[in-house]
Write a protein that holds these residues in place. Structure first.
Motif, PDB file in Angstrom:
ATOM      1  N   MET A  46      56.996  40.341  65.966  1.00  0.00           N
ATOM      2  CA  MET A  46      58.428  40.405  65.938  1.00  0.00           C
ATOM      3  C   MET A  46      59.078  39.016  65.478  1.00  0.00           C
ATOM      4  SD  MET A  46      60.591  41.054  69.333  1.00  0.00           S
ATOM      5  CE  MET A  46      59.895  42.559  69.813  1.00  0.00           C
ATOM      6  N   THR A  47      59.969  38.950  64.814  1.00  0.00           N
ATOM      7  CA  THR A  47      60.685  37.814  64.457  1.00  0.00           C
ATOM      8  C   THR A  47      61.381  37.114  65.445  1.00  0.00           C
ATOM      9  OG1 THR A  47      62.710  38.787  63.570  1.00  0.00           O
ATOM     10  CG2 THR A  47      60.991  38.855  62.047  1.00  0.00           C
ATOM     11  N   THR A  48      61.812  35.851  65.526  1.00  0.00           N
ATOM     12  CA  THR A  48      62.377  35.292  66.351  1.00  0.00           C
ATOM     13  C   THR A  48      63.943  35.729  66.335  1.00  0.00           C
ATOM     14  OG1 THR A  48      61.466  33.070  65.950  1.00  0.00           O
ATOM     15  CG2 THR A  48      63.402  33.214  67.118  1.00  0.00           C
ATOM     16  N   GLN A  49      64.475  36.288  65.261  1.00  0.00           N
ATOM     17  CA  GLN A  49      65.783  36.947  65.271  1.00  0.00           C
ATOM     18  C   GLN A  49      65.790  38.098  66.233  1.00  0.00           C
ATOM     19  OE1 GLN A  49      67.440  37.294  61.311  1.00  0.00           O
ATOM     20  NE2 GLN A  49      69.441  38.044  62.111  1.00  0.00           N
ATOM     21  N   GLN A  50      65.025  39.137  65.861  1.00  0.00           N
ATOM     22  CA  GLN A  50      64.782  40.098  66.404  1.00  0.00           C
ATOM     23  C   GLN A  50      64.478  40.134  68.031  1.00  0.00           C
ATOM     24  OE1 GLN A  50      61.331  42.520  64.768  1.00  0.00           O
ATOM     25  NE2 GLN A  50      62.096  44.490  65.970  1.00  0.00           N
ATOM     26  N   ALA A  51      63.697  39.170  68.468  1.00  0.00           N
ATOM     27  CA  ALA A  51      63.536  39.148  69.949  1.00  0.00           C
ATOM     28  C   ALA A  51      64.895  38.600  70.702  1.00  0.00           C
ATOM     29  CB  ALA A  51      62.373  37.634  70.014  1.00  0.00           C
ATOM     30  N   GLN A  52      65.699  37.589  69.809  1.00  0.00           N
ATOM     31  CA  GLN A  52      67.205  37.247  70.257  1.00  0.00           C
ATOM     32  C   GLN A  52      67.998  38.523  70.345  1.00  0.00           C
ATOM     33  OE1 GLN A  52      68.009  34.237  67.495  1.00  0.00           O
ATOM     34  NE2 GLN A  52      67.066  32.490  68.703  1.00  0.00           N
ATOM     35  N   PHE A  53      67.954  39.534  69.610  1.00  0.00           N
ATOM     36  CA  PHE A  53      68.569  40.708  69.615  1.00  0.00           C
ATOM     37  C   PHE A  53      68.273  41.460  70.786  1.00  0.00           C
ATOM     38  CE2 PHE A  53      68.832  45.057  68.182  1.00  0.00           C
ATOM     39  CZ  PHE A  53      70.362  45.126  68.547  1.00  0.00           C
ATOM     40  N   ILE A  54      66.970  41.655  71.073  1.00  0.00           N
ATOM     41  CA  ILE A  54      66.443  42.500  72.050  1.00  0.00           C
ATOM     42  C   ILE A  54      66.846  41.980  73.296  1.00  0.00           C
ATOM     43  CG2 ILE A  54      64.421  43.246  73.202  1.00  0.00           C
ATOM     44  CD1 ILE A  54      63.247  43.770  70.646  1.00  0.00           C
ATOM     45  N   ARG A  55      66.865  40.319  73.481  1.00  0.00           N
ATOM     46  CA  ARG A  55      67.380  39.988  74.731  1.00  0.00           C
ATOM     47  C   ARG A  55      68.699  40.202  75.076  1.00  0.00           C
ATOM     48  NH1 ARG A  55      63.716  35.689  73.198  1.00  0.00           N
ATOM     49  NH2 ARG A  55      65.403  34.410  72.289  1.00  0.00           N
ATOM     50  N   ARG A  56      69.571  40.058  74.035  1.00  0.00           N
ATOM     51  CA  ARG A  56      70.904  40.177  74.062  1.00  0.00           C
ATOM     52  C   ARG A  56      71.295  41.821  74.567  1.00  0.00           C
ATOM     53  NH1 ARG A  56      71.392  37.465  69.391  1.00  0.00           N
ATOM     54  NH2 ARG A  56      71.915  39.404  68.025  1.00  0.00           N
ATOM     55  N   ILE A  57      70.574  42.746  74.134  1.00  0.00           N
ATOM     56  CA  ILE A  57      70.363  44.110  74.498  1.00  0.00           C
ATOM     57  C   ILE A  57      70.391  44.251  75.985  1.00  0.00           C
ATOM     58  CG2 ILE A  57      69.740  46.457  73.908  1.00  0.00           C
ATOM     59  CD1 ILE A  57      71.973  45.568  71.814  1.00  0.00           C
ATOM     60  N   GLN A  58      69.133  43.534  76.373  1.00  0.00           N
ATOM     61  CA  GLN A  58      68.600  43.843  77.878  1.00  0.00           C
ATOM     62  C   GLN A  58      69.752  43.131  78.586  1.00  0.00           C
ATOM     63  OE1 GLN A  58      64.917  41.888  77.018  1.00  0.00           O
ATOM     64  NE2 GLN A  58      63.589  43.832  76.975  1.00  0.00           N
TER      65      GLN A  58
END
Length: 250
Positions: free
Chosen positions: A1-13
């Motif tokens: 998982m890329t850093t950008q993808q991880a940040q996106f998932i955190r925002r969703i959560q």
């Protein structure tokens, strides 16, 4: 998982948790297929979830967190539809999706607040977040070399709405390359080339594995060809071939 993808998932959560904690509807911006696939991979949130892109079959969608039954009220998706048309059609350039999107981005508008752009000749129908609609209407006056006007409309013309058409195909193997080749009438070498050139996506994710076996409900996009939904194996034929069903969006 890329850093950008991880940040996106955190925002969703964070949106999920805030919606659940405050009994409040919260919305994402428009998500592309890959981002929406990431949201779905997290499972059904406790607060409830729905998605809408402003028209059936939309490629870009907004996700709403919140459950009308639990909250006791409904809150509509913050989507408005704008019609962008030339002031004088006979003098208009041949305008493409890229031309309209480029003109919007040149106004400093973030792509995330823009949904699908559907083209009808030299006219476009734009789905956008409600808060940016008035700004677009006031400031988008030219696309390429063509003077245009913008006005809000209630709906997209029926003729422009993507319509899934069911089709039954027979393939010797339920491999993605075989299905793609049959759907788009490609030779084996042509089908291999679309994978090599990274033009095949499954549920928004780049797919380079030719032998992948599609799952029921997979949305498959082939750039420069189109997209279709794999709806499953129907039966085996007497000659040992797989008869499968797909829904093509045209």
């Amino acid at each position: 998982m890329t850093t950008q993808q991880a940040q996106f998932i955190r925002r969703i959560q964070e949106l999920e948790e805030t919606s659940y904690r405050n009994n409040q509807f919260l919305f994402t911006d428009f998500l592309n297929e890959a981002e929406y696939a990431d949201v779905l991979s997290l499972g059904e949130p406790a607060c409830g979830m729905a998605a809408d892109g402003g028209h059936e079959g939309a490629e870009r969608v907004i996700v709403r967190f919140g459950d009308p039954e639990s909250f006791g009220y409904e809150e509509p998706f913050p989507i408005r539809i704008l019609k962008i048309e030339p002031l004088l059609e006979k003098y208009a350039d041949a305008l493409t999706h890229r031309d309209f999107l480029g003109a919007l981005v040149n106004l400093g508008i973030d792509r995330r607040v823009l949904g699908d752009i559907l083209i009808d000749g030299v006219t476009a129908y734009l789905l956008c977040r409600d808060h940016i609609a008035d700004y677009i209407c006031e400031n988008l006056t030219k696309v390429k070399h063509t003077n245009v006007r913008c006005l809000e409309v209630e709906s997209i013309p029926e003729t422009l709405r993507p319509k899934p058409v069911s089709r039954q195909i027979q393939v010797s193997s339920v491999r993605l390359d075989a299905v793609v080749a049959h759907v788009y009438n490609l030779s084996r070498s042509q089908a291999q080339e679309v994978f090599r050139s990274q033009r095949v996506f499954v549920n928004g994710r780049l797919m380079e594995n030719l032998t992948y076996e599609p799952k029921d409900g997979d949305m498959i996009s082939v750039r420069h060809c189109g997209r279709f939904r794999y709806t499953g194996l129907e039966r085996m034929t007497r000659k040992g071939k797989h008869s499968v069903l797909v829904e093509l969006y045209i």
